[in-house]
Design an enzyme around this catalytic site. Sequence first.
Site, PDB file in Angstrom:
ATOM      1  N   TYR A 165       0.821  -1.318  -0.018  1.00 39.24           N
ATOM      2  CA  TYR A 165       0.091   0.070  -0.042  1.00 39.24           C
ATOM      3  C   TYR A 165       0.829   1.373  -0.199  1.00 39.24           C
ATOM      4  O   TYR A 165       0.785   2.338  -0.773  1.00 39.24           O
ATOM      5  CB  TYR A 165      -0.859  -0.077   1.121  1.00 39.24           C
ATOM      6  CG  TYR A 165      -1.822   1.159   1.351  1.00 39.24           C
ATOM      7  CD1 TYR A 165      -3.235   1.187   0.386  1.00 39.24           C
ATOM      8  CD2 TYR A 165      -1.653   2.115   2.131  1.00 39.24           C
ATOM      9  CE1 TYR A 165      -3.782   2.346   0.642  1.00 39.24           C
ATOM     10  CE2 TYR A 165      -2.759   3.282   2.225  1.00 39.24           C
ATOM     11  CZ  TYR A 165      -3.837   3.286   1.394  1.00 39.24           C
ATOM     12  OH  TYR A 165      -4.810   4.236   1.427  1.00 39.24           O
ATOM     13  N   LYS A 169       1.327   4.124  -2.919  1.00 36.78           N
ATOM     14  CA  LYS A 169       0.833   5.686  -2.839  1.00 36.78           C
ATOM     15  C   LYS A 169       2.113   6.651  -3.113  1.00 36.78           C
ATOM     16  O   LYS A 169       2.184   7.593  -3.556  1.00 36.78           O
ATOM     17  CB  LYS A 169       0.141   5.820  -1.324  1.00 36.78           C
ATOM     18  CG  LYS A 169      -0.974   5.008  -1.008  1.00 36.78           C
ATOM     19  CD  LYS A 169      -1.968   5.700  -2.085  1.00 36.78           C
ATOM     20  CE  LYS A 169      -3.457   5.208  -1.673  1.00 36.78           C
ATOM     21  NZ  LYS A 169      -4.521   5.676  -2.662  1.00 36.78           N
TER      22      LYS A 169
HETATM   23  P1  NAP Z   1     -13.475   2.608   0.779  1.00 34.30           P
HETATM   24  O1  NAP Z   1     -14.681   3.218   1.694  1.00 34.30           O
HETATM   25  O2  NAP Z   1     -12.814   1.205   0.646  1.00 34.30           O
HETATM   26  O3  NAP Z   1     -13.928   2.884  -0.884  1.00 34.30           O
HETATM   27  C1  NAP Z   1     -13.259   2.652  -1.899  1.00 34.30           C
HETATM   28  C2  NAP Z   1     -14.030   2.856  -3.124  1.00 34.30           C
HETATM   29  O4  NAP Z   1     -13.107   2.252  -4.222  1.00 34.30           O
HETATM   30  C3  NAP Z   1     -15.124   1.498  -3.035  1.00 34.30           C
HETATM   31  O5  NAP Z   1     -16.376   2.072  -3.648  1.00 34.30           O
HETATM   32  C4  NAP Z   1     -14.726   0.482  -4.001  1.00 34.30           C
HETATM   33  O6  NAP Z   1     -15.791  -0.359  -4.577  1.00 34.30           O
HETATM   34  C5  NAP Z   1     -14.073   1.440  -4.989  1.00 34.30           C
HETATM   35  N1  NAP Z   1     -12.817   0.407  -5.486  1.00 34.30           N
HETATM   36  C6  NAP Z   1     -11.809  -0.412  -5.188  1.00 34.30           C
HETATM   37  N2  NAP Z   1     -11.247  -1.083  -6.088  1.00 34.30           N
HETATM   38  C7  NAP Z   1     -11.883  -0.751  -7.353  1.00 34.30           C
HETATM   39  C8  NAP Z   1     -11.916  -1.147  -8.471  1.00 34.30           C
HETATM   40  N3  NAP Z   1     -11.035  -2.159  -8.906  1.00 34.30           N
HETATM   41  N4  NAP Z   1     -12.708  -0.842  -9.512  1.00 34.30           N
HETATM   42  C9  NAP Z   1     -13.807  -0.054  -9.181  1.00 34.30           C
HETATM   43  N5  NAP Z   1     -13.901   0.790  -7.979  1.00 34.30           N
HETATM   44  C10 NAP Z   1     -13.043   0.258  -6.948  1.00 34.30           C
HETATM   45  O7  NAP Z   1     -11.970   3.541   1.001  1.00 34.30           O
HETATM   46  P2  NAP Z   1     -12.024   4.813   1.298  1.00 34.30           P
HETATM   47  O8  NAP Z   1     -11.475   5.007   2.754  1.00 34.30           O
HETATM   48  O9  NAP Z   1     -13.210   5.925   0.933  1.00 34.30           O
HETATM   49  O10 NAP Z   1     -10.625   5.300   0.496  1.00 34.30           O
HETATM   50  C11 NAP Z   1     -10.722   6.422  -0.723  1.00 34.30           C
HETATM   51  C12 NAP Z   1      -9.169   6.972  -0.959  1.00 34.30           C
HETATM   52  O11 NAP Z   1      -8.724   7.309   0.082  1.00 34.30           O
HETATM   53  C13 NAP Z   1      -8.288   5.497  -1.568  1.00 34.30           C
HETATM   54  O12 NAP Z   1      -7.360   6.136  -2.452  1.00 34.30           O
HETATM   55  C14 NAP Z   1      -7.448   5.237  -0.031  1.00 34.30           C
HETATM   56  O13 NAP Z   1      -6.306   4.843  -0.528  1.00 34.30           O
HETATM   57  C15 NAP Z   1      -7.496   6.807   0.220  1.00 34.30           C
HETATM   58  N6  NAP Z   1      -6.918   6.842   1.829  1.00 34.30           N
HETATM   59  C16 NAP Z   1      -7.772   6.315   2.734  1.00 34.30           C
HETATM   60  C17 NAP Z   1      -7.562   6.366   3.998  1.00 34.30           C
HETATM   61  C18 NAP Z   1      -8.452   5.717   4.988  1.00 34.30           C
HETATM   62  O14 NAP Z   1      -7.774   5.749   6.321  1.00 34.30           O
HETATM   63  N7  NAP Z   1      -9.641   5.400   4.911  1.00 34.30           N
HETATM   64  C19 NAP Z   1      -6.430   6.939   4.521  1.00 34.30           C
HETATM   65  C20 NAP Z   1      -5.700   7.311   3.349  1.00 34.30           C
HETATM   66  C21 NAP Z   1      -6.031   7.457   2.160  1.00 34.30           C
HETATM   67  P3  NAP Z   1     -15.976  -1.732  -3.689  1.00 34.30           P
HETATM   68  O15 NAP Z   1     -16.220  -1.691  -2.504  1.00 34.30           O
HETATM   69  O16 NAP Z   1     -17.041  -2.316  -4.642  1.00 34.30           O
HETATM   70  O17 NAP Z   1     -14.835  -2.704  -4.071  1.00 34.30           O
END
Ligand code: NAP
Length: 260
Positions: A165, A169
């Site tokens: 991961y 990033k």
């Molecule tokens: P999340 O709740 O898991 O949502 C991720 C979304 O992306 C889901 O709708 C998922 O769909 C979709 N997705 C994943 N793989 C996909 C694919 N192959 N094709 C199409 N859609 C896909 O994640 P989040 O926490 O909102 O994260 C959003 C962003 O923020 C990411 O880039 C993550 O790395 C970043 N981020 C998150 C955090 C954290 O702590 N949450 C911290 C720093 C950065 P499905 O559910 O259907 O797979």
Amino acid sequence: MQRCAHSLVFARSHGSMEISFAGKRALVTGAGKGIGRATALALARCGAGVTAVTRTQADLDSLVMECPSISPVCVDLADWEATEAALRGAGPVDLLVNNAACATLQPFLDVTPEQFDESFNINVKAALHVSQIAARGMKARGTGGSIVNVSSQASQCALRDHAVYCSTKGALDMLTKVMALELGPHQIRVNSVNPTVVMTEMGRLGWSDPGKARAMTARIPLGRFAEVDDVVNSILFLLSDKSAMTNGVTLPVDGGFLAC
Ligand code: NAP
């Protein structure tokens, strides 16, 4: 639907950060859940025509119920050809948010090639590909645009069990900078937001354990994780003309974590 309409009134009466995307077309990947979903809804409230891309149809169904103006596209972004085909009909894009990502945690010595390929396919390769599609259109129309890649504090600080991961990033941050360099002359700005932990489905995966969570918040000067809206507001800022001279930055949304 009610929430979308209600929020529009709220956004108008409060100026919505005085940001308007009226007349702009936005595309958000990973818009089914978490930060991507909230970003798609916020962009719609600010007047953009929004295309929401994700791979779970049920999430798109509920999103369109909540905000009927949003156009849904269901595709697995890890599939290059399927993405090409799915986005062909999506129309021009002025504002792009590459948000979709996966996070599978494994100790370094247990990392598998499958995990490596899946993560890089979604977190890096899909961001590059969707940006190519959107930026080719922006360049051809000569209208410029703004792209925001959703990265992480993990791009710049090692986290246990996050070898793949963190690497994806880190690659995304560098991709952001090269895109900013090459697309800048076409008035296409490219920046990233780099959040700390947010308690979405992904956040809960790694940080539900209270001991682990306490150890992390102790390293964040503001003493808390980020809220989804903290991240959405920074994305809206970078998409908007309020950041017209900001290009190629990786903007921490981390309460100061990376400063220490
Ligand atoms: P999340 O709740 O898991 O949502 C991720 C979304 O992306 C889901 O709708 C998922 O769909 C979709 N997705 C994943 N793989 C996909 C694919 N192959 N094709 C199409 N859609 C896909 O994640 P989040 O926490 O909102 O994260 C959003 C962003 O923020 C990411 O880039 C993550 O790395 C970043 N981020 C998150 C955090 C954290 O702590 N949450 C911290 C720093 C950065 P499905 O559910 O259907 O797979």
